[in-house]
Design a protein around this motif. Structure first.
Motif, PDB file in Angstrom:
ATOM      1  N   GLU A   1       9.066 -13.790 -37.517  1.00 28.27           N
ATOM      2  CA  GLU A   1       9.716 -14.299 -38.726  1.00 28.27           C
ATOM      3  C   GLU A   1       8.758 -14.283 -39.917  1.00 28.27           C
ATOM      4  N   ALA A   2       7.525 -14.742 -39.709  1.00 22.28           N
ATOM      5  CA  ALA A   2       6.535 -14.755 -40.801  1.00 22.28           C
ATOM      6  C   ALA A   2       6.186 -13.337 -41.246  1.00 22.28           C
ATOM      7  N   LEU A   3       6.109 -12.406 -40.308  1.00 24.69           N
ATOM      8  CA  LEU A   3       5.806 -11.017 -40.666  1.00 24.69           C
ATOM      9  C   LEU A   3       6.954 -10.395 -41.451  1.00 24.69           C
ATOM     10  N   GLY A   4       8.169 -10.692 -41.060  1.00 18.55           N
ATOM     11  CA  GLY A   4       9.319 -10.196 -41.810  1.00 18.55           C
ATOM     12  C   GLY A   4       9.324 -10.721 -43.240  1.00 18.55           C
ATOM     13  N   ARG A   5       9.028 -12.003 -43.398  1.00 16.67           N
ATOM     14  CA  ARG A   5       8.973 -12.609 -44.730  1.00 16.67           C
ATOM     15  C   ARG A   5       7.856 -11.979 -45.558  1.00 16.67           C
ATOM     16  N   LEU A   6       6.686 -11.794 -44.951  1.00 18.64           N
ATOM     17  CA  LEU A   6       5.553 -11.154 -45.630  1.00 18.64           C
ATOM     18  C   LEU A   6       5.924  -9.741 -46.062  1.00 18.64           C
ATOM     19  N   ASP A   7       6.559  -9.007 -45.184  1.00 14.45           N
ATOM     20  CA  ASP A   7       6.964  -7.635 -45.480  1.00 14.45           C
ATOM     21  C   ASP A   7       7.914  -7.594 -46.685  1.00 14.45           C
ATOM     22  N   ARG A   8       8.881  -8.498 -46.703  1.00 20.37           N
ATOM     23  CA  ARG A   8       9.838  -8.539 -47.815  1.00 20.37           C
ATOM     24  C   ARG A   8       9.166  -8.972 -49.115  1.00 20.37           C
TER      25      ARG A   8
ATOM     26  N   GLN B   1      -1.984   6.154 -35.205  1.00 23.75           N
ATOM     27  CA  GLN B   1      -1.591   6.246 -36.607  1.00 23.75           C
ATOM     28  C   GLN B   1      -1.287   4.852 -37.150  1.00 23.75           C
ATOM     29  N   ILE B   2      -1.776   4.601 -38.342  1.00 22.27           N
ATOM     30  CA  ILE B   2      -1.434   3.385 -39.067  1.00 22.27           C
ATOM     31  C   ILE B   2      -0.090   3.652 -39.724  1.00 22.27           C
ATOM     32  N   GLN B   3       0.901   2.858 -39.376  1.00 23.07           N
ATOM     33  CA  GLN B   3       2.244   3.051 -39.923  1.00 23.07           C
ATOM     34  C   GLN B   3       2.690   1.831 -40.717  1.00 23.07           C
ATOM     35  N   GLY B   4       1.759   1.136 -41.266  1.00 27.10           N
ATOM     36  CA  GLY B   4       2.053  -0.001 -42.129  1.00 27.10           C
ATOM     37  C   GLY B   4       0.822  -0.858 -42.297  1.00 27.10           C
ATOM     38  N   LEU B   5       0.527  -1.210 -43.524  1.00 29.54           N
ATOM     39  CA  LEU B   5      -0.558  -2.133 -43.852  1.00 29.54           C
ATOM     40  C   LEU B   5      -0.056  -2.969 -45.022  1.00 29.54           C
ATOM     41  N   VAL B   6       0.056  -4.266 -44.797  1.00 28.86           N
ATOM     42  CA  VAL B   6       0.581  -5.169 -45.815  1.00 28.86           C
ATOM     43  C   VAL B   6      -0.355  -6.362 -45.953  1.00 28.86           C
ATOM     44  N   VAL B   7      -0.645  -6.706 -47.204  1.00 29.06           N
ATOM     45  CA  VAL B   7      -1.446  -7.887 -47.516  1.00 29.06           C
ATOM     46  C   VAL B   7      -0.667  -8.707 -48.536  1.00 29.06           C
ATOM     47  N   ALA B   8      -0.568 -10.002 -48.293  1.00 29.07           N
ATOM     48  CA  ALA B   8       0.123 -10.901 -49.218  1.00 29.07           C
ATOM     49  C   ALA B   8      -0.558 -10.857 -50.577  1.00 29.07           C
ATOM     50  N   ASP B   9       0.236 -10.941 -51.629  1.00 34.52           N
ATOM     51  CA  ASP B   9      -0.310 -10.896 -52.992  1.00 34.52           C
ATOM     52  C   ASP B   9      -1.421 -11.913 -53.192  1.00 34.52           C
ATOM     53  N   GLU B  10      -1.231 -13.118 -52.689  1.00 37.74           N
ATOM     54  CA  GLU B  10      -2.224 -14.179 -52.902  1.00 37.74           C
ATOM     55  C   GLU B  10      -3.525 -13.950 -52.137  1.00 37.74           C
ATOM     56  N   ALA B  11      -3.533 -12.997 -51.200  1.00 39.95           N
ATOM     57  CA  ALA B  11      -4.744 -12.724 -50.416  1.00 39.95           C
ATOM     58  C   ALA B  11      -5.433 -11.433 -50.848  1.00 39.95           C
ATOM     59  N   ARG B  12      -4.896 -10.748 -51.839  1.00 43.65           N
ATOM     60  CA  ARG B  12      -5.516  -9.502 -52.302  1.00 43.65           C
ATOM     61  C   ARG B  12      -6.897  -9.797 -52.882  1.00 43.65           C
ATOM     62  N   GLY B  13      -7.826  -8.911 -52.583  1.00 41.58           N
ATOM     63  CA  GLY B  13      -9.188  -9.082 -53.068  1.00 41.58           C
ATOM     64  C   GLY B  13     -10.053  -9.937 -52.169  1.00 41.58           C
ATOM     65  N   ALA B  14      -9.493 -10.418 -51.065  1.00 45.94           N
ATOM     66  CA  ALA B  14     -10.248 -11.274 -50.142  1.00 45.94           C
ATOM     67  C   ALA B  14     -10.765 -10.506 -48.933  1.00 45.94           C
ATOM     68  N   GLY B  15     -10.638  -9.177 -48.935  1.00 48.05           N
ATOM     69  CA  GLY B  15     -11.139  -8.377 -47.827  1.00 48.05           C
ATOM     70  C   GLY B  15     -10.189  -8.267 -46.651  1.00 48.05           C
TER      71      GLY B  15
END
Length: 165
Positions: free
Chosen positions: A18-25, A84-98
């Protein structure tokens, strides 16, 4: 000087769906998505094709802030040495944190653990931040499918990248 917390990387669990689906959206963007923006009712994040076993997740302070999907590019035995990497998602608030870098490195380690010799991915040509990250982690452009996608009225290249493990 502010010290950024180090992301904790772990294998995904069924309960993360559920959390991954929300993050993806929430992270959907025309910068990296070829599918239309998701609309309710939402499909489950996990499917018959991709389950928890295919994902590593990143947490900061116990909050799930990213994931990477690592899988076989085909079902062919002669291609079993490639992941193969078929998806890489980072939450907006965590961008720049490595987070993205930590996920990429963990995916490389996991691919090696699985016996892979190569790691590949596809990225949209106009996604310059992602391409820079991948290049900084040793990925090189191995091919380009010019104008492969028509997104918001603009033709966009599909860039194939890879690296040896």
């Amino acid at each position: 000087m502010t010290v950024m917390p180090v992301p904790h990387i772990r294998h995904a669990a069924l309960a993360d769906g559920e959390a991954l689906g929300r993050l993806d959206r929430d992270a959907w963007s025309p910068l990296h998505a070829v599918m239309p923006r998701p609309r309710p009712p939402y499909d489950p994040f996990y499917s018959r094709r991709y389950g928890p076993r295919d994902h590593l997740v990143a947490e900061l302070a116990g909050i799930l802030v990213g994931y990477i999907r690592l899988t076989h590019p085909t079902s062919l035995a002669c291609n079993a040495h490639v992941r193969q990497i078929q998806g890489l998602v980072v939450a907006d608030e965590a961008r720049g944190a490595g987070v993205g870098r930590a996920l990429l490195r963990a995916a490389g380690e996991e691919a090696r653990r699985q016996g892979a010799r190569r790691l590949t991915l596809r990225v949209l040509g106009h996604n310059i931040p992602a391409r820079r990250l991948y290049e900084s982690e040793g990925f090189v452009v191995e091919g380009v499918l010019p104008e492969e996608f028509l997104l918001d009225g603009v033709y966009v290249d599909d860039v194939l990248m890879g690296r040896t493990l």
